[in-house]
Design a protein around this motif. Structure first.
Motif, short mmCIF file in Angstrom:
data_model
loop_
_atom_site.label_atom_id
_atom_site.label_comp_id
_atom_site.label_asym_id
_atom_site.label_seq_id
_atom_site.Cartn_x
_atom_site.Cartn_y
_atom_site.Cartn_z
N THR A 70 1.95 -15.01 5.14
CA THR A 70 1.55 -13.88 4.31
C THR A 70 0.03 -13.88 4.14
O THR A 70 -0.62 -14.91 4.31
CB THR A 70 2.26 -13.93 2.93
N SER A 71 -0.49 -12.73 3.84
CA SER A 71 -1.94 -12.62 3.65
C SER A 71 -2.22 -12.30 2.19
O SER A 71 -1.34 -11.88 1.45
CB SER A 71 -2.52 -11.52 4.53
N THR A 73 -3.80 -9.91 1.19
CA THR A 73 -3.82 -8.46 0.99
C THR A 73 -2.45 -7.81 1.12
O THR A 73 -2.29 -6.64 0.77
CB THR A 73 -4.75 -7.80 2.03
N ALA A 74 -1.45 -8.55 1.62
CA ALA A 74 -0.12 -7.95 1.83
C ALA A 74 0.44 -7.41 0.54
O ALA A 74 0.43 -8.09 -0.48
CB ALA A 74 0.83 -8.99 2.42
N GLY A 75 0.89 -6.16 0.55
CA GLY A 75 1.50 -5.57 -0.64
C GLY A 75 0.51 -5.19 -1.72
O GLY A 75 0.89 -4.89 -2.84
N THR A 76 -0.78 -5.21 -1.40
CA THR A 76 -1.79 -4.78 -2.38
C THR A 76 -2.41 -3.47 -1.87
O THR A 76 -2.05 -2.98 -0.80
CB THR A 76 -2.91 -5.81 -2.53
N HIS A 79 -3.53 -3.44 1.71
CA HIS A 79 -2.51 -3.66 2.72
C HIS A 79 -2.75 -2.81 3.96
O HIS A 79 -2.91 -1.61 3.85
CB HIS A 79 -1.15 -3.30 2.10
N ARG A 80 -2.76 -3.44 5.13
CA ARG A 80 -2.88 -2.75 6.41
C ARG A 80 -4.10 -1.85 6.53
O ARG A 80 -4.10 -0.87 7.24
CB ARG A 80 -1.64 -1.89 6.69
N ASP A 302 0.39 -1.91 -5.97
CA ASP A 302 1.05 -1.60 -4.70
C ASP A 302 0.15 -0.78 -3.78
O ASP A 302 -0.71 -0.05 -4.24
CB ASP A 302 2.33 -0.80 -4.97
N PRO A 303 0.40 -0.88 -2.47
CA PRO A 303 -0.38 -0.07 -1.53
C PRO A 303 -0.08 1.42 -1.71
O PRO A 303 1.03 1.79 -2.08
CB PRO A 303 0.10 -0.55 -0.16
#
Ligand SMILES: [Zn+2]
Length: 313
Positions: A70-71, A73-76, A79-80, A302-303
């Motif tokens: 996991t990173s 930034t994932a789910g923030t 994200h992406r 959340d993103p």
């Protein structure tokens, strides 16, 4: 999430632009910083909750329990994102270091974005991280009232359709000093949603001051110490309900001065969030602390893909 309650300038956040540049020379430094904000008490796997991890060469955390990579930034809101984190950090620094914030046009120019749309979307993503509804309940003495944004006159009730009714709840202490504020775009002027909003943002048992409208009696049933100020008119606002009145004039000045354009009703709630973020931290002399808080709330939000932002969502 265990938070650092009193972040220290120069230790937990950069105090100046020079420090900001020195702390975040590249994306690796940004990833490490976000990791600390996201897991202040140490890594916790988003899938299995395991607290042990290995760091991988590409800036990820690998869970020792289930192997999930996991990173930070994932789910923030990051994200992406295809943009380097260091550019995001620069945007957050820019947004928080200006007392009144920045318009999309201003951010586009400052960061050299290729498009206005990108700058606009970034600002909207950041606005969604500015207010955490569940964590910032108002207390003590709270004045609750409504005002209008947009249109020509600043009058109370009886607005024309191009004016947006804004419900304002603001703390006021014994000496008349204002504390924190919460704002909401109301469905209709003087509607029952003012009661719902009060219950959402004000600690049960707090003292709420309102005008004499009968519906406010419900606040007593909801467990508040309700004080109705009977029979005041628009002219009295300044003296009888000074908190919301002042907030309303500051809000009008801010939207007119900083944003330079008309805000659509669809996006208005997020501008209200930005105003709230700034107003509630107006006493803070450390701009770096705002940078810290906004990043901290960003990894806890959340993103929001661009499609959703345009749709209002
Ligand atoms: Zn795991």
């Amino acid at each position: 999430m265990t938070e650092i309650l009193r972040p220290i300038g120069g230790v937990d956040y950069p105090r100046t632009y020079q420090e900001f540049r020195a702390w975040f020379p590249d994306d690796t430094a940004c990833v490490e910083y976000l990791g600390k904000l996201r897991w202040p008490a140490g890594f916790s796997c988003p899938r299995c909750g395991d607290g042990h991890s290995w760091r991988t060469g590409d800036g990820l955390w690998m869970c020792a329990g289930c192997g999930l990579k996991t990173s930070a930034t994932a789910g923030t809101i990051f994200h992406r994102s295809h943009t380097p984190l260091s550019t995001w950090f620069a945007a957050v620094w820019f947004v928080t270091s200006q007392k009144n914030g920045v318009s999309a046009k201003g951010l586009e120019g400052a960061l050299g974005f290729g498009s206005y749309e990108t700058a606009w979307a970034w600002l909207h993503k950041l606005r969604r991280a500015m207010v955490r509804p569940d964590r910032e309940l108002l207390g003590g003495v709270v004045e609750l009232d409504q005002s209008f944004l947009g249109g020509k006159s600043a009058g109370k009730r009886g607005a024309s359709s191009d004016k947006a009714p804004i419900t304002i709840a603001v703390e006021r202490d014994d000496s008349g000093q204002l504390g924190r504020v919460r704002l909401e775009l109301a469905d209709v002027p003087g509607g029952l949603d003012m009661i719902g909003f009060a219950c959402e943002v004000i600690t049960p048992g707090a003292s709420i001051h309102t005008d004499g409208a009968r519906m406010f009696a419900r606040l007593t049933d909801k467990g508040y110490d309700h004080h109705a100020i009977a029979g005041y008119k628009a002219d009295d606002l300044d003296t009888v309900m000074p908190g919301p009145h002042l907030v309303s004039s500051l809000l009008k000045r801010w939207t007119a001065g900083t944003l330079h354009y008309r805000i659509s009703r669809q996006h208005l709630p997020y501008y209200l969030d930005e105003f709230t973020f700034r107003f509630n931290r107006r006493a803070s002399k450390a701009r770096g602390l705002l940078f810290y808080r906004l990043l901290q709330q960003s990894v806890d939000t959340d993103p929001h893909p661009l499609k959703e932002l345009i749709g209002g969502g």
